[in-house]
Scaffold this motif. Sequence first.
Motif, mmCIF file in Angstrom:
data_model
loop_
_atom_site.group_PDB
_atom_site.id
_atom_site.type_symbol
_atom_site.label_atom_id
_atom_site.label_comp_id
_atom_site.label_asym_id
_atom_site.label_seq_id
_atom_site.Cartn_x
_atom_site.Cartn_y
_atom_site.Cartn_z
ATOM 1 N N HIS A 188 -30.127 -125.560 -13.732
ATOM 2 C CA HIS A 188 -30.354 -124.180 -14.179
ATOM 3 C C HIS A 188 -29.047 -123.604 -14.693
ATOM 4 O O HIS A 188 -28.170 -123.238 -13.930
ATOM 5 N N CYS A 224 -34.215 -118.424 -17.871
ATOM 6 C CA CYS A 224 -34.487 -117.007 -17.598
ATOM 7 C C CYS A 224 -34.892 -116.212 -18.845
ATOM 8 O O CYS A 224 -34.659 -115.004 -18.929
ATOM 9 N N HIS A 255 -34.526 -120.486 -9.467
ATOM 10 C CA HIS A 255 -33.701 -119.964 -8.364
ATOM 11 C C HIS A 255 -34.520 -119.291 -7.266
ATOM 12 O O HIS A 255 -34.568 -118.055 -7.181
ATOM 13 N N TYR A 284 -36.260 -109.304 -16.550
ATOM 14 C CA TYR A 284 -35.370 -108.770 -17.585
ATOM 15 C C TYR A 284 -36.182 -108.322 -18.797
ATOM 16 O O TYR A 284 -37.221 -108.906 -19.098
ATOM 17 N N HIS A 296 -38.276 -117.233 -14.186
ATOM 18 C CA HIS A 296 -37.593 -116.260 -13.333
ATOM 19 C C HIS A 296 -38.668 -115.219 -13.013
ATOM 20 O O HIS A 296 -39.101 -114.490 -13.888
HETATM 21 ZN ZN LIG Z 1 -32.753 -116.092 -13.658
#
Ligand SMILES: [Zn+2]
Length: 517
Positions: A59, A91, A258, A189, A217
């Motif tokens: 990652h 991500c 993650h 995000y 993510h």
């Molecule tokens: Zn991330």
Amino acid sequence: MILFKGGTIIDGSGDQPFPGDILIEDEHICQIGQDIDPGEAQVIDLTGRIITPGFIDAHSHNDWFCLKPDKRPFFDPFLSQGITTLITGNCGFSAFGCSADSPYISEVGGGLFHLSPSERYERCRDWLREIDGQTSLNVASLIGHGTARTAVAGLQTTELSEQQLADMMAILEQGLIDGAAGISLGLMYAPGLFAPTEELIEVARLCAKYDRILTIHPRAESAISMSYPLLSKSHLIQALEEIEQLVRSTGCRTVYSHLIFVGRRSWKDLEPALKRLERLAEDGYEIGFDMYPFHFGASVITVVLPDWYMKLSAEERQKPAVRLKLRAMVAVTTKLLGFGFSDMTIAYAGQDHPEYVGKTVVEIARLIDQSPFEAYLKICEDSDFKARVLMGSYQNDEIVERLMKHPLSVYMTDAWYEEAGIQNASLDQAFLKFLELGRKHQMPLEQVIHKMSGQTAKRYQLGDRGLLKPDYKADLSILNEDLSLDMVFCNGIRVYDRASGGLLEERHHVSQAISYR
Ligand SMILES: [Zn+2]
């Protein structure tokens, strides 16, 4: 030709170590066995040492730095921990996938990453061609849903129109055709957080069609977040349910990016979350997660702000009623979460505010004599909402041990070099830390290595990497008995040698851009 003689071989498959020799020629491994005749080969005596595949960082975000004029600070720290291959573009953010003339080009990168004009590449194919041989590490990259969505609609908060959706899907599909390893989603995000599940199902279906991986993510990494109604079941579990929906409705290979449990009160979600992932695996889906060994991670300061607040204009945000509502929400969440402003350390807050760096929000509040909430908003505003943070309490020692030993985990850094402010410890320590923790927690070394090489290569379909096997690429990490790094070879070239002072000049142009085959 080089013959590595007399070492302990850990081949990356998870199988037990065995003594033997390895012969490499140019960039490939050609023979593994006992007492191989050196012939003309240069002999390196590995008595008392361990030879493993070069480590693979599952990652990474380093696609954003592959075209920097001076790449050393960005890539050397990874090489110094035995990593030879990076899986980048995670991500939702990839450095390609948005044309240079898109009106939204400056919005790409979620405030975390930026590209100068000479680093902009629209097509994955062109980008891979451009970076090949340009860094000291091999790079495979995902294409970011966030980048493609930004390319067609900027940070538009509403559903995409039919045309926008079609345009975005075309960019993503072109990325897969061009050789991207898969697609990444960043649902915490902008703009990923604005994408409804139906849009994500389209993306997952595309991955399934091309048999590529989808990394996610999730929308929430804590029991309470700003992503769901406050009084509902664990947000982390709700976010995981969305992932399950993507997997079950499309059958795509999937990675939960993650896996962490932000805030002490989220730690109870560990076992239920693992159960759900295990159930997917039992039902025959390709599912896994990646993890880092530290208790904190790098993020942006806005990551705890609710999406309704982010959608407001600067003037609207100043309204007392708005601030009051936000303050109440933040107060309740931090309490329910077991996570507060003392867990948030400012890593960077813009050129004009070096005084914030290295301090927690609570420490800054004390210095400027304001409440932590007011201080937090001030840092947001002072940095134009672009401050970076290191967030704590993501996990504890027991959680790290549990995740490290879990069959679905692979290891990663999620780190990148910052030109200003403080660095993430994962940047140069994560994989050495995994080795240390594995020993501490009595994990067989071959299992730890497997999660840094063979298991990761299989998950991302890297082909001839991640194992010590004839015809595989000669990416090699050599460890001393105390698990410190001794040598690293990338594509058959020695790039790190402790006896010669560490990093070697040869490292600069040994990399290969890995295109999906
Ligand atoms: Zn991330």
